[in-house]
Design an enzyme around this catalytic site. Sequence first.
Site, PDB file in Angstrom:
ATOM      1  N   ALA A 125      96.453  48.071   2.736  1.00  0.00           N
ATOM      2  CA  ALA A 125      95.183  47.986   3.453  1.00  0.00           C
ATOM      3  C   ALA A 125      94.404  46.796   2.908  1.00  0.00           C
ATOM      4  O   ALA A 125      94.621  46.369   1.769  1.00  0.00           O
ATOM      5  CB  ALA A 125      94.394  49.275   3.250  1.00  0.00           C
ATOM      6  N   GLY A 162      99.465  50.753   2.062  1.00  0.00           N
ATOM      7  CA  GLY A 162      99.560  50.928   3.513  1.00  0.00           C
ATOM      8  C   GLY A 162     100.737  50.172   4.111  1.00  0.00           C
ATOM      9  O   GLY A 162     101.249  50.549   5.180  1.00  0.00           O
ATOM     10  N   GLU A 218     103.610  52.440   3.703  1.00  0.00           N
ATOM     11  CA  GLU A 218     103.373  53.554   4.623  1.00  0.00           C
ATOM     12  C   GLU A 218     103.650  53.162   6.070  1.00  0.00           C
ATOM     13  O   GLU A 218     104.202  53.944   6.848  1.00  0.00           O
ATOM     14  CB  GLU A 218     101.931  54.045   4.455  1.00  0.00           C
ATOM     15  N   GLU A 239      98.014  52.468  -5.052  1.00  0.00           N
ATOM     16  CA  GLU A 239      96.614  52.773  -4.735  1.00  0.00           C
ATOM     17  C   GLU A 239      95.798  53.299  -5.911  1.00  0.00           C
ATOM     18  O   GLU A 239      94.600  53.030  -6.007  1.00  0.00           O
ATOM     19  CB  GLU A 239      96.532  53.810  -3.592  1.00  0.00           C
TER      20      GLU A 239
HETATM   21  N1  CO8 Z   1      93.901  43.219   0.647  1.00  0.00           N
HETATM   22  C1  CO8 Z   1      93.225  42.059   0.775  1.00  0.00           C
HETATM   23  N2  CO8 Z   1      93.705  40.885   0.333  1.00  0.00           N
HETATM   24  C2  CO8 Z   1      94.904  40.864  -0.273  1.00  0.00           C
HETATM   25  C3  CO8 Z   1      95.662  42.037  -0.444  1.00  0.00           C
HETATM   26  C4  CO8 Z   1      95.113  43.266   0.054  1.00  0.00           C
HETATM   27  N3  CO8 Z   1      95.777  44.425  -0.027  1.00  0.00           N
HETATM   28  N4  CO8 Z   1      96.808  41.733  -1.087  1.00  0.00           N
HETATM   29  C5  CO8 Z   1      96.774  40.408  -1.302  1.00  0.00           C
HETATM   30  N5  CO8 Z   1      95.623  39.869  -0.811  1.00  0.00           N
HETATM   31  C6  CO8 Z   1      95.189  38.481  -0.859  1.00  0.00           C
HETATM   32  C7  CO8 Z   1      94.778  38.089  -2.238  1.00  0.00           C
HETATM   33  O1  CO8 Z   1      93.454  38.493  -2.475  1.00  0.00           O
HETATM   34  C8  CO8 Z   1      94.952  36.584  -2.193  1.00  0.00           C
HETATM   35  O2  CO8 Z   1      93.839  36.034  -1.511  1.00  0.00           O
HETATM   36  P1  CO8 Z   1      93.029  34.784  -2.185  1.00  0.00           P
HETATM   37  O3  CO8 Z   1      94.033  33.672  -2.193  1.00  0.00           O
HETATM   38  O4  CO8 Z   1      91.920  34.573  -1.201  1.00  0.00           O
HETATM   39  O5  CO8 Z   1      92.617  35.217  -3.522  1.00  0.00           O
HETATM   40  C9  CO8 Z   1      96.164  36.408  -1.298  1.00  0.00           C
HETATM   41  O6  CO8 Z   1      96.300  37.629  -0.561  1.00  0.00           O
HETATM   42  C10 CO8 Z   1      97.451  36.190  -2.085  1.00  0.00           C
HETATM   43  O7  CO8 Z   1      97.593  37.256  -3.002  1.00  0.00           O
HETATM   44  P2  CO8 Z   1      97.834  37.034  -4.576  1.00  0.00           P
HETATM   45  O8  CO8 Z   1      97.239  35.734  -5.000  1.00  0.00           O
HETATM   46  O9  CO8 Z   1      97.367  38.276  -5.272  1.00  0.00           O
HETATM   47  O10 CO8 Z   1      99.424  36.917  -4.599  1.00  0.00           O
HETATM   48  P3  CO8 Z   1     100.377  37.237  -5.847  1.00  0.00           P
HETATM   49  O11 CO8 Z   1     101.716  36.725  -5.441  1.00  0.00           O
HETATM   50  O12 CO8 Z   1      99.773  36.778  -7.115  1.00  0.00           O
HETATM   51  O13 CO8 Z   1     100.420  38.866  -5.912  1.00  0.00           O
HETATM   52  C11 CO8 Z   1     100.585  41.094  -5.007  1.00  0.00           C
HETATM   53  C12 CO8 Z   1     100.981  39.596  -4.879  1.00  0.00           C
HETATM   54  C13 CO8 Z   1     101.232  41.692  -6.264  1.00  0.00           C
HETATM   55  C14 CO8 Z   1     101.117  41.808  -3.781  1.00  0.00           C
HETATM   56  C15 CO8 Z   1      99.054  41.208  -5.107  1.00  0.00           C
HETATM   57  O14 CO8 Z   1      98.465  40.461  -4.059  1.00  0.00           O
HETATM   58  C16 CO8 Z   1      98.516  42.600  -5.011  1.00  0.00           C
HETATM   59  O15 CO8 Z   1      98.607  43.364  -5.957  1.00  0.00           O
HETATM   60  N6  CO8 Z   1      97.930  42.999  -3.837  1.00  0.00           N
HETATM   61  C17 CO8 Z   1      97.314  44.273  -3.641  1.00  0.00           C
HETATM   62  C18 CO8 Z   1      98.350  45.367  -3.498  1.00  0.00           C
HETATM   63  C19 CO8 Z   1      97.677  46.722  -3.344  1.00  0.00           C
HETATM   64  O16 CO8 Z   1      96.974  47.191  -4.204  1.00  0.00           O
HETATM   65  N7  CO8 Z   1      97.900  47.394  -2.180  1.00  0.00           N
HETATM   66  C20 CO8 Z   1      97.341  48.668  -1.890  1.00  0.00           C
HETATM   67  C21 CO8 Z   1      96.069  48.488  -1.096  1.00  0.00           C
HETATM   68  S1  CO8 Z   1      95.210  50.036  -0.819  1.00  0.00           S
HETATM   69  C22 CO8 Z   1      96.024  50.750   0.480  1.00  0.00           C
HETATM   70  O17 CO8 Z   1      96.927  50.203   1.019  1.00  0.00           O
HETATM   71  C23 CO8 Z   1      95.496  52.079   0.935  1.00  0.00           C
HETATM   72  C24 CO8 Z   1      96.171  52.559   2.216  1.00  0.00           C
HETATM   73  C25 CO8 Z   1      95.344  53.652   2.852  1.00  0.00           C
HETATM   74  C26 CO8 Z   1      95.580  53.707   4.351  1.00  0.00           C
HETATM   75  C27 CO8 Z   1      95.030  52.497   5.011  1.00  0.00           C
HETATM   76  C28 CO8 Z   1      95.467  52.335   6.402  1.00  0.00           C
HETATM   77  C29 CO8 Z   1      95.507  50.880   6.789  1.00  0.00           C
END
Ligand code: CO8
Length: 261
Positions: free
Chosen positions: A69, A112, A115, A135
Amino acid sequence: GVDMSDYTTIKVSTDGRVGTITLNRPEALNALNLTLMGEVVAAMEAFDADTGIGAIVLTGSAKAFAAGADIKEMSAKSHADVVNEDMISHWDRLIGVRTPKVAAVSGYALGGGCELAMMCDLVVAAESAKFGQPETNLGIIPGLGGTQRLTRAVGKAVAMDLVLTDRMLSAEEAASYGLVSRVVPTDDLLTAAADVAAKIAAKSLPVVYAAKESVDRAFETTLREGLMFERRAFHACFAFEDRAEGMAAFVEKRKPEFKNR
Ligand code: CO8
């Protein structure tokens, strides 16, 4: 419906009877924001309404199927906001899509994103795929089926590990635990997923529906009820012209020409 050309967060294409939806927010690793959710649901429903489409491929980029998400969109929301907006229930509309959905996963499928892959009927993974439910790192828990579909797919031990520790599964691990059906070299992912989808799409549409609904039933009911559902669906296949065609083609040693679609 949304005009295909108006989509801003996905790309949509067709090849024969296969429709493909590509998540396209590279700047956010395909994070699932509200716009993207609306577009994926609209595109899925449009393909589902088109009997010229017999299977749908859902994919992302090489680096990320979807990183979950959109955390930036969620971060300012209050409890009342998330209850009132009820964004998760909109994704439930994908459950009503009868056309088989093949997730083609390369790179991250987290939160997500994992999922969403599990909401598809089967998952083809690139060797680069990584599946996780991180999460709890954010002070939330999975909300789109991560505690339920993942547990049914891989069992309690591995589901608990992913949900509680943010461990990621490699493609090979995901295959060995039953989360994905095939692992292919990363460069071959789209071809492999398109081949799977084309195989499904070549079959009789109502027969595919009956088969899919019967497998899904295994997750909804008791064995006795599921077997009865399957038996009725099996009997009902004999009402389709395509059943006669499929059997006649076998006997006559030729390819079937299915018409019920
Ligand atoms: N949301 C918003 N932006 C994101 C997300 C995200 N989930 N993941 C990555 N981005 C953005 C980063 O902020 C970054 O943006 P910016 O360049 O502006 O800073 C860009 O994408 C590239 O990401 P990274 O620089 O972090 O890339 P890395 O290669 O260093 O890392 C990762 C990759 C490991 C995947 C890392 O980005 C990460 O940990 N992302 C978040 C993963 C996460 O926690 N996911 C769970 C989210 S919560 C959820 O999904 C709840 C679901 C509930 C149901 C919802 C229904 C839709």
